[in-house]
Write a protein that holds these residues in place. Structure first.
Motif, short mmCIF file in Angstrom:
data_model
loop_
_atom_site.label_atom_id
_atom_site.label_comp_id
_atom_site.label_asym_id
_atom_site.label_seq_id
_atom_site.Cartn_x
_atom_site.Cartn_y
_atom_site.Cartn_z
N ILE A 188 0.92 -1.18 -0.28
CA ILE A 188 0.04 0.13 -0.16
C ILE A 188 0.84 1.29 0.03
CG2 ILE A 188 -2.07 1.31 1.43
CD1 ILE A 188 -2.52 -1.52 2.74
N ILE A 189 0.94 2.14 -1.02
CA ILE A 189 1.60 3.48 -1.08
C ILE A 189 0.55 4.62 -1.51
CG2 ILE A 189 3.56 1.88 -1.96
CD1 ILE A 189 2.81 3.03 -4.63
N SER A 190 1.12 5.82 -1.20
CA SER A 190 0.56 6.97 -1.28
C SER A 190 0.30 7.16 -2.56
CB SER A 190 1.02 8.08 -0.20
OG SER A 190 2.18 8.35 -0.74
N MET A 191 -0.44 8.44 -2.97
CA MET A 191 -0.26 9.08 -4.22
C MET A 191 1.11 9.57 -4.48
SD MET A 191 -1.86 9.28 -7.09
CE MET A 191 -3.37 8.71 -6.68
N ASN A 192 1.52 10.38 -3.67
CA ASN A 192 2.81 10.84 -3.82
C ASN A 192 3.96 9.94 -4.12
OD1 ASN A 192 1.85 13.47 -3.45
ND2 ASN A 192 2.32 13.63 -1.63
N GLN A 193 3.80 8.74 -3.30
CA GLN A 193 4.91 7.64 -3.46
C GLN A 193 4.60 7.15 -4.91
OE1 GLN A 193 3.93 5.44 -0.07
NE2 GLN A 193 5.64 5.88 1.23
N LEU A 194 3.56 6.91 -5.38
CA LEU A 194 3.09 6.62 -6.78
C LEU A 194 3.78 7.36 -7.79
CD1 LEU A 194 1.86 4.34 -8.82
CD2 LEU A 194 -0.26 5.87 -8.51
N LEU A 195 3.70 8.50 -7.40
CA LEU A 195 4.29 9.59 -8.57
C LEU A 195 5.72 9.48 -8.63
CD1 LEU A 195 2.02 12.77 -8.23
CD2 LEU A 195 1.82 10.98 -9.95
N ASP A 196 6.36 9.23 -7.36
CA ASP A 196 7.89 9.31 -7.34
C ASP A 196 8.18 7.89 -7.95
OD1 ASP A 196 7.91 11.42 -5.98
OD2 ASP A 196 8.14 10.75 -3.79
N LEU A 197 7.60 6.89 -7.97
CA LEU A 197 7.90 5.76 -8.50
C LEU A 197 7.48 5.39 -9.92
CD1 LEU A 197 6.96 3.35 -5.72
CD2 LEU A 197 9.24 3.77 -6.43
N ALA A 198 6.83 6.27 -10.48
CA ALA A 198 6.18 6.36 -11.98
C ALA A 198 7.38 6.18 -12.95
CB ALA A 198 5.35 7.55 -12.17
N PRO A 199 8.46 6.90 -12.91
CA PRO A 199 9.35 6.45 -14.02
C PRO A 199 9.92 5.17 -13.99
CG PRO A 199 9.81 8.59 -12.73
CD PRO A 199 8.66 8.03 -12.10
N GLN A 200 9.90 4.51 -12.83
CA GLN A 200 10.29 3.08 -12.84
C GLN A 200 9.33 2.10 -13.33
OE1 GLN A 200 11.86 2.02 -8.67
NE2 GLN A 200 12.82 3.89 -8.62
N PHE A 201 8.20 2.41 -12.98
CA PHE A 201 6.80 1.80 -13.73
C PHE A 201 6.93 1.82 -14.83
CE2 PHE A 201 4.95 2.21 -9.29
CZ PHE A 201 4.87 0.78 -8.90
#
Length: 211
Positions: A188-201
């Motif tokens: 479970i991650i936050s929206m901000n964490q998702l944005l930070d990880l977006a380049p890797q995804f």
């Protein structure tokens, strides 16, 4: 929590003499003790550890049940295949510790520093890491269920091959995951964490992002 707040504090007896392998310790207080040597298979029930220093000690397959550990320093300790349950580890340093294939249940790590800790293949259930630093911690192929990291800094924490269920990363202060998205299924991650990880995804999915 303080030593005197433990429900079994009035039963504690101060440890005297050497620690022994394959020995059961019940309601014992280990204080200002330096450990080095072979203590594999020892088990500790309702014990307290304060200011204990362990260096290159062998505690493989040791058991820690309702244990309170405060201000300890464990360096190069072998805790592989150990079992922890209903315990609290507070303000401790674990460096170069081997704890692979261990089982940790209903345990809290609070204000601890874990550096170069091997937890490969470990099973963690109902575990809280609170205000901890996890640096170069290997959780590859581990199983994490109902684990949370409030206030923690994760730096080079590897999750490749891990199985996560209800593992809550939302309150972590930072996520340093060299494996990127690998191993995050079930987290479970936050929206901000998702944005930070977006380049890797995006990289993993072969997506090119351009403005």
């Amino acid at each position: 929590m303080r030593l005197e707040d433990l429900p079994y504090a009035h039963l504690l007896q101060r440890h005297a003499g050497p620690l022994r392998a394959d020995t059961r310790y019940d309601t014992v207080h280990f204080d200002d003790l330096a450990l080095t040597g072979q203590f594999g298979g020892a088990s500790f029930l309702e014990c307290a550890f304060t200011a204990v220093r362990a260096e290159e000690a062998k505690l493989r397959r040791a058991g820690f049940n309702e244990v309170w550990m405060h201000g300890g320093r464990l360096v190069g300790v072998d805790l592989a295949e150990s079992e922890w349950q209903d315990s609290e580890v507070d303000s401790c340093v674990l460096a170069g510790v081997s704890a692979y294939s261990s089982a940790v249940r209903r345990t809290v790590f609070r204000q601890c520093k874990l550096e170069s800790v091997n937890l490969r293949g470990a099973v963690l259930r109902d575990v809280v890491f609170e205000d901890c630093l996890l640096r170069d911690v290997d959780l590859a192929d581990a199983k994490l269920t109902d684990v949370s990291f409030p206030g923690c800094t994760l730096d080079e924490v590897r999750l490749r091959g891990a199985a996560l269920k209800n593992t809550d990363l939302r309150q972590a202060a930072s996520l340093g995951l060299p494996d990127g998205h690998l191993g995050l299924r079930g987290a479970i991650i936050s929206m901000n964490q998702l944005l930070d990880l977006a380049p890797q995804f995006a990289l993993a999915l072969g997506i090119t992002v351009k403005d």
